[in-house]
Write a protein that holds these residues in place. Sequence first.
Motif, PDB file in Angstrom:
ATOM      1  N   TYR A 438       0.912  -1.226   0.196  1.00 38.94           N
ATOM      2  CA  TYR A 438      -0.411   0.360   0.285  1.00 38.94           C
ATOM      3  C   TYR A 438       1.203   1.092   0.117  1.00 38.94           C
ATOM      4  O   TYR A 438       2.026   0.965   0.383  1.00 38.94           O
ATOM      5  N   ASP A 439       0.547   2.321  -0.408  1.00 43.09           N
ATOM      6  CA  ASP A 439       1.060   3.620  -0.626  1.00 43.09           C
ATOM      7  C   ASP A 439       0.817   4.109   1.264  1.00 43.09           C
ATOM      8  O   ASP A 439       0.072   4.211   1.500  1.00 43.09           O
ATOM      9  N   ASP A 441      -0.013   7.214   1.497  1.00 44.63           N
ATOM     10  CA  ASP A 441      -1.394   8.103   1.664  1.00 44.63           C
ATOM     11  C   ASP A 441      -2.371   7.313   1.715  1.00 44.63           C
ATOM     12  O   ASP A 441      -2.845   8.710   1.710  1.00 44.63           O
ATOM     13  N   ASP A 442      -1.903   6.323   1.789  1.00 40.78           N
ATOM     14  CA  ASP A 442      -3.847   6.147   1.295  1.00 40.78           C
ATOM     15  C   ASP A 442      -4.109   6.063   3.103  1.00 40.78           C
ATOM     16  O   ASP A 442      -3.397   6.334   4.166  1.00 40.78           O
ATOM     17  N   GLU A 446      -8.565   1.897   4.575  1.00 39.16           N
ATOM     18  CA  GLU A 446      -7.970   1.096   3.418  1.00 39.16           C
ATOM     19  C   GLU A 446      -6.842   0.143   3.599  1.00 39.16           C
ATOM     20  O   GLU A 446      -6.576  -0.992   2.729  1.00 39.16           O
ATOM     21  N   LYS A 447      -5.750   0.699   4.383  1.00 43.14           N
ATOM     22  CA  LYS A 447      -4.233   0.413   4.600  1.00 43.14           C
ATOM     23  C   LYS A 447      -4.582  -0.787   5.193  1.00 43.14           C
ATOM     24  O   LYS A 447      -3.896  -2.084   4.991  1.00 43.14           O
ATOM     25  N   ASN A 481      -0.873   9.480   7.663  1.00 41.91           N
ATOM     26  CA  ASN A 481       0.039   8.435   6.690  1.00 41.91           C
ATOM     27  C   ASN A 481       0.842   7.546   7.366  1.00 41.91           C
ATOM     28  O   ASN A 481       2.253   6.941   6.453  1.00 41.91           O
TER      29      ASN A 481
END
Length: 556
Positions: A438-439, A441-442, A446-447, A481
């Motif tokens: 995952y990013d 910034d997700d 969501e992560k 983040n």
Amino acid sequence: MKKDIQIAQEAIVEPIHKIAEKLKLSSDDWEPYGRNKAKLSDQLLTKLENKKNGKIILVTSINPTPAGEGKSTVTVGLGQAFNKLGKNAIVALREPSLGPVMGLKGGATGGGYAQVLPMEDINLHFTGDIHAITSANNALSAIIDNHIHQGNELNIDTRRVEWKRVIDMNDRSLREIVIGLGGTKQGIPREDGFAISVASEIMAILCLATNIDDLKARLAKIVIGYTYSGRPITAKHLQAEGALTLLLRDAMKPNLVQTIENTPAIIHGGPFANIAHGCNSIIATKTAAKLGDYVVTEAGFGADLGAEKYFNIKSRIGTIDTAAVVVVVTIRALKMHGGVQKGHLDTENLAGLADGMANLEKHINTIKAFQVPYIVTINQFPTDTIKETEFVQLWCEERDIDVAVTTVHADGGEGGVQLADKLIAKVEGSTKSYQPLYDLDDPLEEKMKIIAQTVYGAKDIELTKTAREQAAFFTEQGWGNLPICMAKTQYSLSDDPTLLGRPNGFTITIRELRASIGAGFIIALTGDVLTMPGLPSSPAALEMDVTSDGKAVGLF
């Protein structure tokens, strides 16, 4: 076969200066800690920063069972095998906690003829690193309560002090306590509790810090609680980071020891993987990579816990590239995941074995998701039959999966040569880098969902009202983040420890979030996982003793 402790006590241990010489260390690069242990300089990594990195091999496994997997044993044996093939190899492991040593799980020094030595010291007090972490953690607790007692200038809400005391032992009685009783001179009464030392944020900070300045900066960011108006209070507000860093000064230095075949081993840091991030220190792994052609390291429990956090947290923070992953399986554990009861594991059962392969398949898919080369290794037990071993080998070959059999417990490094050979062929010349799932910034939710669905195979996640409110608050604070550290049972891909194999259609419940801002991640607590384990009905400690001449007995 002899017991682990007997094998370890009969081993020929080289003086630690001989191990340092193998690594071409100068006298300024290390300091002795007795005859067979040493502390590496905390400046060594900086000194070696321009040196090319060796290949890092991560050892992980399927979900652990009471049948045993032997991940640490394979890690040690593989390091010895690389050296037998003429490679300069180093083993990099975590430090054992006294909780599982005295409890049920046992130590973390390998077994049989694939052990790190001195196993008695390492499994007990070693060089005092965990004691230093415990002291630093509890010093911060004392500073917090003293500040409140002395007038509470920071306006700390005593109902919202998040910082717990710790002890390096499984002690369920300390999970929830009340402190400050006895009148006005004894402090301010409030609810408190203990976690096990290896679950302390300070343990995570030590393992993720890259140098002493980074350590101090991370300690300063620890959020200990909140004011009555909801403002976060940090260790820096309490002016505590300097004292905590001082207590951890020597603990920051990685520990140098050796295996039973005198292969160098760096052991440093010991967070659990079910309640913390489950990896040894960044500074130890990166130092080993500068000193060796090959570094064999491990991450706690199965790929759903330790390996996931190794890639999404440790590798991201430490900019660590991993050449390949070894997924350890045992015939016995696979049969348990296939529904075979523990008392029947010594009997050949191809049907149960076939059913258990689904657990291995899911962990393989997890490693594939990180885009890292991998090999499955069968850690062979004497009770494994030829047909069972051939079944797993054929299953892998039909899916174009490299597989090797290891017998390092019985044969030491020689029993890992097949695996080492295959790894060398796989990684030499390879430049492939891992990809996180995952990013940063997700959104936090969501992560968590990506981890649950991609790694666990969950249908979805469900946040309690408390967890949802915490996610929103943490995002408002600018912490959205950060990576996620999932606290989950090690026994199942789900959050229910009784669901073995490869469960389907389940939902992961996120009951609470905790902000580990100094470590640099958000902890998501799932199911009934606890940060303070309890001892079993028959603790391993009851079998331990010491002879009149000081020799340990009953330690595995």
